[in-house]
Design a protein around this motif. Structure first.
Motif, short mmCIF file in Angstrom:
data_model
loop_
_atom_site.label_atom_id
_atom_site.label_comp_id
_atom_site.label_asym_id
_atom_site.label_seq_id
_atom_site.Cartn_x
_atom_site.Cartn_y
_atom_site.Cartn_z
N LEU A 46 8.16 8.19 -4.93
CA LEU A 46 7.51 7.66 -6.37
C LEU A 46 6.35 6.69 -6.05
O LEU A 46 5.66 6.32 -7.05
CB LEU A 46 8.87 7.16 -7.38
N ILE A 47 6.38 5.80 -4.84
CA ILE A 47 5.43 4.97 -4.65
C ILE A 47 4.28 5.71 -3.75
O ILE A 47 4.30 6.20 -2.66
CB ILE A 47 6.20 3.91 -3.94
N PRO A 48 3.13 5.43 -4.57
CA PRO A 48 1.83 6.28 -4.10
C PRO A 48 1.70 6.15 -2.70
O PRO A 48 1.65 7.36 -1.57
CB PRO A 48 0.74 5.67 -5.01
N PHE A 49 1.24 5.13 -2.19
CA PHE A 49 1.02 4.83 -0.69
C PHE A 49 2.03 5.05 0.29
O PHE A 49 2.00 5.64 1.46
CB PHE A 49 -0.07 3.79 -0.49
N CYS A 54 5.93 7.31 4.40
CA CYS A 54 7.27 8.23 4.49
C CYS A 54 7.10 9.30 5.00
O CYS A 54 7.83 9.90 5.96
CB CYS A 54 8.18 7.82 3.41
N LEU A 55 6.27 10.16 4.51
CA LEU A 55 6.00 11.54 4.89
C LEU A 55 5.45 11.64 6.31
O LEU A 55 6.11 12.81 7.06
CB LEU A 55 4.98 12.36 4.01
N TYR A 56 4.53 10.81 6.50
CA TYR A 56 4.13 10.96 7.87
C TYR A 56 5.09 10.50 9.03
O TYR A 56 5.51 10.96 10.21
CB TYR A 56 2.81 10.03 8.30
N ASP A 57 6.08 9.59 8.71
CA ASP A 57 7.25 9.21 9.47
C ASP A 57 8.46 10.29 9.55
O ASP A 57 8.66 10.46 10.83
CB ASP A 57 7.99 8.13 8.53
N ILE A 58 8.62 11.03 8.53
CA ILE A 58 9.21 12.14 8.56
C ILE A 58 8.74 13.23 9.58
O ILE A 58 9.42 13.96 10.26
CB ILE A 58 9.47 12.73 7.35
N SER A 59 7.46 13.62 9.58
CA SER A 59 6.85 14.74 10.16
C SER A 59 6.21 14.19 11.49
O SER A 59 6.26 15.08 12.52
CB SER A 59 5.65 15.17 9.48
N MET A 60 6.01 13.01 11.75
CA MET A 60 5.39 12.75 13.17
C MET A 60 6.09 11.59 13.80
O MET A 60 5.55 11.16 14.80
CB MET A 60 3.85 12.21 12.89
N THR A 62 6.18 8.54 13.17
CA THR A 62 5.51 7.15 12.81
C THR A 62 4.76 7.36 11.65
O THR A 62 3.90 8.12 11.49
CB THR A 62 4.81 6.51 13.99
N GLY A 63 4.90 6.42 10.71
CA GLY A 63 4.17 6.39 9.41
C GLY A 63 2.72 5.76 9.47
O GLY A 63 2.01 5.95 8.68
N TRP A 64 2.82 5.09 10.58
CA TRP A 64 1.39 4.44 10.73
C TRP A 64 0.13 5.36 11.04
O TRP A 64 -0.87 4.90 10.58
CB TRP A 64 1.46 3.22 12.12
N LEU A 65 0.29 6.48 11.44
CA LEU A 65 -0.63 7.44 11.66
C LEU A 65 -1.20 7.95 10.16
O LEU A 65 -2.27 8.43 10.14
CB LEU A 65 -0.12 8.63 12.21
N TYR A 66 -0.15 7.66 9.02
CA TYR A 66 -1.20 7.88 7.77
C TYR A 66 -2.42 7.12 7.36
O TYR A 66 -3.13 7.61 6.79
CB TYR A 66 0.21 7.54 6.77
N PHE A 67 -2.30 5.90 8.22
CA PHE A 67 -3.54 5.49 7.63
C PHE A 67 -4.73 5.74 8.27
O PHE A 67 -6.08 5.63 8.04
CB PHE A 67 -3.26 3.69 8.16
#
Length: 124
Positions: A46-49, A54-60, A62-67
């Motif tokens: 529910l929290i936009p960014f 979290c989705l990047y953490d699940i898939s890759m 590490t979530g830092w790649l989201y940025f």
């Protein structure tokens, strides 16, 4: 005639908002279920960014790649890699990866509600 145009414009705007709200709701529900399958709390969707992180953490892994998605062209490449990794994390192939890249919010519904099992981030 002007009243008719105003009415059509209003109906068009209401329809567009309704369709947009429907797609938003479908994305939230699908993301919530995917998070739960991956062992994360569903409310994080529910929290936009933070949900993207979290989705990047699940898939890759590490979530830092989201940025990196906020950098032009680099973001496109990272988004493709993320879609492929998300598909692989749930045991899916190339076709699902393509669908996830193009229609991610909609395709999270089958991942979340289907028989797909989360296997963790796949690094290849």
């Amino acid at each position: 005639m002007e009243d008719m145009n105003a009415m059509l414009n209003l109906l068009s705007a209401v329809f567009s908002l309704a369709v947009g709200a429907l797609f938003w709701l479908v994305g939230i529900v699908g993301r919530w279920k995917v998070f739960e399958k991956a062992g994360k709390e569903g409310w994080k969707s529910l929290i936009p960014f933070y949900s993207g992180y979290c989705l990047y953490d699940i898939s890759m892994g590490t979530g830092w790649l989201y940025f990196l998605t906020f950098i032009p062209l680099v973001g496109l490449v990272v988004s493709v890699v993320q879609a492929v990794n998300l598909a692989r994390a749930f045991g899916c192939g190339t076709f699902m990866a393509i669908l996830l890249f193009v229609f991610q919010d909609i395709m999270l519904i089958p991942l979340g509600f289907g028989n797909y099992q989360y296997q963790g981030p796949i690094h290849r």
